[in-house]
Design a protein around this motif. Structure first.
Motif, PDB file in Angstrom:
ATOM      1  N   MET A 186     -61.950 -63.931 -27.758  1.00  0.00           N
ATOM      2  CA  MET A 186     -61.242 -62.774 -28.324  1.00  0.00           C
ATOM      3  C   MET A 186     -60.863 -63.035 -29.784  1.00  0.00           C
ATOM      4  O   MET A 186     -61.047 -62.171 -30.651  1.00  0.00           O
ATOM      5  CB  MET A 186     -59.991 -62.471 -27.499  1.00  0.00           C
ATOM      6  CG  MET A 186     -60.283 -61.902 -26.118  1.00  0.00           C
ATOM      7  SD  MET A 186     -58.844 -61.920 -25.026  1.00  0.00           S
ATOM      8  CE  MET A 186     -57.842 -60.654 -25.780  1.00  0.00           C
ATOM      9  N   GLY A 188     -64.231 -63.414 -31.793  1.00  0.00           N
ATOM     10  CA  GLY A 188     -64.866 -62.100 -31.945  1.00  0.00           C
ATOM     11  C   GLY A 188     -64.116 -61.236 -32.922  1.00  0.00           C
ATOM     12  O   GLY A 188     -64.708 -60.505 -33.721  1.00  0.00           O
ATOM     13  N   ALA A 189     -62.771 -61.330 -32.872  1.00  0.00           N
ATOM     14  CA  ALA A 189     -61.943 -60.541 -33.786  1.00  0.00           C
ATOM     15  C   ALA A 189     -62.151 -60.980 -35.227  1.00  0.00           C
ATOM     16  O   ALA A 189     -62.162 -60.160 -36.147  1.00  0.00           O
ATOM     17  CB  ALA A 189     -60.474 -60.684 -33.411  1.00  0.00           C
ATOM     18  N   GLY A 202     -66.381 -60.690 -35.650  1.00  0.00           N
ATOM     19  CA  GLY A 202     -66.904 -59.352 -35.388  1.00  0.00           C
ATOM     20  C   GLY A 202     -68.259 -59.337 -34.720  1.00  0.00           C
ATOM     21  O   GLY A 202     -68.980 -58.350 -34.788  1.00  0.00           O
ATOM     22  N   SER A 259     -69.857 -65.253 -31.079  1.00  0.00           N
ATOM     23  CA  SER A 259     -68.821 -65.746 -30.182  1.00  0.00           C
ATOM     24  C   SER A 259     -69.431 -66.450 -28.967  1.00  0.00           C
ATOM     25  O   SER A 259     -69.022 -67.557 -28.606  1.00  0.00           O
ATOM     26  CB  SER A 259     -67.936 -64.581 -29.723  1.00  0.00           C
ATOM     27  OG  SER A 259     -66.974 -65.021 -28.801  1.00  0.00           O
ATOM     28  N   THR A 264     -65.487 -58.798 -25.936  1.00  0.00           N
ATOM     29  CA  THR A 264     -64.174 -58.244 -26.294  1.00  0.00           C
ATOM     30  C   THR A 264     -64.004 -58.152 -27.814  1.00  0.00           C
ATOM     31  O   THR A 264     -63.278 -57.297 -28.306  1.00  0.00           O
ATOM     32  CB  THR A 264     -63.024 -59.094 -25.711  1.00  0.00           C
ATOM     33  OG1 THR A 264     -63.160 -60.458 -26.166  1.00  0.00           O
ATOM     34  CG2 THR A 264     -63.045 -59.068 -24.195  1.00  0.00           C
ATOM     35  N   GLY A 265     -64.687 -59.031 -28.541  1.00  0.00           N
ATOM     36  CA  GLY A 265     -64.594 -59.002 -30.001  1.00  0.00           C
ATOM     37  C   GLY A 265     -65.226 -57.782 -30.637  1.00  0.00           C
ATOM     38  O   GLY A 265     -65.010 -57.515 -31.822  1.00  0.00           O
ATOM     39  N   ILE A 291     -62.060 -55.530 -30.614  1.00  0.00           N
ATOM     40  CA  ILE A 291     -61.006 -56.028 -31.501  1.00  0.00           C
ATOM     41  C   ILE A 291     -61.574 -56.149 -32.910  1.00  0.00           C
ATOM     42  O   ILE A 291     -62.565 -56.840 -33.117  1.00  0.00           O
ATOM     43  CB  ILE A 291     -60.482 -57.394 -31.003  1.00  0.00           C
ATOM     44  CG1 ILE A 291     -59.964 -57.279 -29.559  1.00  0.00           C
ATOM     45  CG2 ILE A 291     -59.383 -57.909 -31.910  1.00  0.00           C
ATOM     46  CD1 ILE A 291     -59.633 -58.598 -28.907  1.00  0.00           C
ATOM     47  N   SER A 301     -65.064 -54.894 -36.516  1.00  0.00           N
ATOM     48  CA  SER A 301     -66.232 -54.783 -35.643  1.00  0.00           C
ATOM     49  C   SER A 301     -67.289 -53.904 -36.301  1.00  0.00           C
ATOM     50  O   SER A 301     -67.021 -52.759 -36.669  1.00  0.00           O
ATOM     51  CB  SER A 301     -65.798 -54.176 -34.308  1.00  0.00           C
ATOM     52  OG  SER A 301     -66.903 -53.812 -33.538  1.00  0.00           O
ATOM     53  N   TYR A 308     -57.555 -52.545 -30.674  1.00  0.00           N
ATOM     54  CA  TYR A 308     -56.739 -53.721 -30.354  1.00  0.00           C
ATOM     55  C   TYR A 308     -56.286 -53.761 -28.898  1.00  0.00           C
ATOM     56  O   TYR A 308     -56.559 -54.726 -28.173  1.00  0.00           O
ATOM     57  CB  TYR A 308     -55.507 -53.785 -31.266  1.00  0.00           C
ATOM     58  CG  TYR A 308     -55.749 -54.516 -32.555  1.00  0.00           C
ATOM     59  CD1 TYR A 308     -56.015 -55.885 -32.561  1.00  0.00           C
ATOM     60  CD2 TYR A 308     -55.719 -53.854 -33.772  1.00  0.00           C
ATOM     61  CE1 TYR A 308     -56.245 -56.559 -33.750  1.00  0.00           C
ATOM     62  CE2 TYR A 308     -55.951 -54.520 -34.965  1.00  0.00           C
ATOM     63  CZ  TYR A 308     -56.211 -55.882 -34.947  1.00  0.00           C
ATOM     64  OH  TYR A 308     -56.455 -56.550 -36.117  1.00  0.00           O
ATOM     65  N   GLY A 364     -59.142 -53.937 -26.301  1.00  0.00           N
ATOM     66  CA  GLY A 364     -59.786 -55.248 -26.338  1.00  0.00           C
ATOM     67  C   GLY A 364     -58.942 -56.313 -25.664  1.00  0.00           C
ATOM     68  O   GLY A 364     -59.446 -57.128 -24.867  1.00  0.00           O
TER      69      GLY A 364
END
Length: 432
Positions: free
Chosen positions: A107, A110-111, A114, A119, A151-152, A155, A158, A181, A184
């Protein structure tokens, strides 16, 4: 309603994919064949080629190569190790601790990066062997890594939310970023619950509890990486810079951070630039080809026909959303995320807006649907990366994947029917 263009489009696309034709070329060729049904060859060839070029002529799309490059720099810049160390101090002592570390790290990664692929690659390479060493099955580790990597995409920052903004005709990128947010984090939380229950049932051993001092130390080590979220998202939301400008700042920030961490040097830069260029080229070709298909669909009035047919079935918001979710889940199995967003947004968005659904809320619904598709064969790119890194097979990963799929479906249900989960933050910051 003329069914010939629709049948031409669907059948040609399925046949081309079945023959092993790359997705971008399958989209472009099936668009051309659809146009040839209605107009002469020369105008059809000209129109499709023009739409591929015009589809890329957007200032907002400049953010994609920059975010791809910043993600590549972060992936090679030692950020993943620091995020994992921080996550380990938070949840390492809970049941299924290493699985939870994977989810939280994915998470965060990925956040920041992106990219679901980045990830899955980073977390699988680092945590996969460690999970095996602690007695976790490699299939369970791969399943957790595959699902958590997506999930990224919800969040921010992206790339796919930028693509949706383009396809929707101008939904606010800042609003979409904020809207992602809570969905995610909610999806990640459901994955953590399922992973913890699975690990407890299998009797996987617990990790050591971290002291407050260790938590604080790893937090400050990871803080420069986490601070990038504040710089990028804070700048976009406050209006200091656009998403495109933010992406360039992300590149500069991640480059400086990589040099500070001494994980990146001038010898590594050419390969990093080459890898990000290759990824960008694939994404841009998909976008251009998908825009040509969107135009072909519009020319043949296919979105309007589908909208009329769907609303004729029911004008009940709950039923229409169930149908659209099922269709998107099916689409995600066979189509990559970028073309799916560009092709199906113009089809479904007019339907849901007629029913009073906010375009930003629908964007989050669509992305989460397609995130599930990234974890399913035959076109699940994240599935293939996760399985490849874990050195196992898709058949063996399916069993531990199923409960994690259920977790994502439950999250999708809540996000679909409780719009405030997506819209609360954008409204709080007065972006809607």
């Amino acid at each position: 309603m003329d069914y010939i263009p629709i049948l031409t489009l669907i059948l040609s696309f399925i046949v081309l994919l079945g023959m092993g034709t790359p997705v971008a070329w399958s989209i472009a060729i099936s668009s051309l064949l659809t146009m040839l049904v209605s107009i002469p060859a020369l105008p059809a060839f000209t129109a499709v080629s023009q739409r591929i070029g015009a589809g890329l002529d957007s200032f907002a799309l400049l953010a994609i190569p920059f975010f791809v490059l910043s993600g590549e720099l972060m992936n090679k810049g030692g950020i993943a190790h620091r995020l994992i160390a921080f996550a380990k101090t938070l949840v390492g002592a809970l049941p299924g601790g290493l699985a939870l570390i994977n989810i939280i790290s994915a998470m965060l990664m990925g956040a920041i990066a992106g990219s679901a692929m980045a990830s899955a690659s980073a977390m699988g390479s680092i945590l996969g062997p460690e999970m095996e060493k602690d007695g976790y099955s490699k299939e369970f580790g791969a399943a957790v890594n595959i699902t958590s990597a997506t999930t990224g995409l919800l969040i921010p920052p992206s790339n796919i939310l930028i693509v949706y903004s383009l396809a929707s005709g101008g939904a606010s990128i800042a609003a979409l970023f904020l809207a992602g947010y809570i969905p995610g984090i909610l999806t990640g939380a459901f994955l953590m619950i399922v992973a913890s229950i699975w690990a407890k049932r299998k009797g996987y051993k617990l990790g050591n509890r971290s002291s407050i001092k260790e938590v604080v130390k790893t937090f400050f080590t990871a803080l420069p990486s986490l601070f990038m979220l504040i710089v990028v998202i804070g700048g976009i939301v406050s209006g200091i810079f656009t998403a495109t400008e933010a992406s360039a700042i992300a590149v500069l920030y991640s480059l400086i951070l990589g040099f500070i961490y001494k994980e990146i040097n001038f010898k590594k830069l050419p390969q990093i630039l080459l890898d990000s260029s290759a990824t960008t080229a694939v994404v841009m070709l998909l976008i251009g080809a998908s825009m040509s298909m969107s135009w072909a669909l519009s020319y043949e009035n296919i979105p309007q026909d589908i909208s009329t047919a769907l609303l004729a079935l029911s004008d009940n918001k709950i039923m229409v959303l169930i149908i659209i979710n099922l269709l998107l889940l099916f689409v995600g199995i066979f189509m990559d995320m970028t073309p799916a967003v560009l092709i199906f947004t113009p089809i479904f968005l007019p339907i849901v807006t007629k029913l009073g659904i906010d375009p930003v809320h629908f964007g989050i619904i669509m992305i989460l649907n397609l995130c599930i598709g990234l974890c399913t064969p035959p076109v699940g790119s994240v599935l293939f990366v996760g399985v490849g890194i874990a050195k196992t097979t898709i058949e063996k990963v399916v069993k531990p994947l199923l409960p994690l799929f259920v977790a994502m479906i439950i999250a999708l249900f809540l996000i679909t029917y409780f719009p405030q989960l997506s819209l609360w933050l954008p409204k709080l910051f007065e972006l809607l």
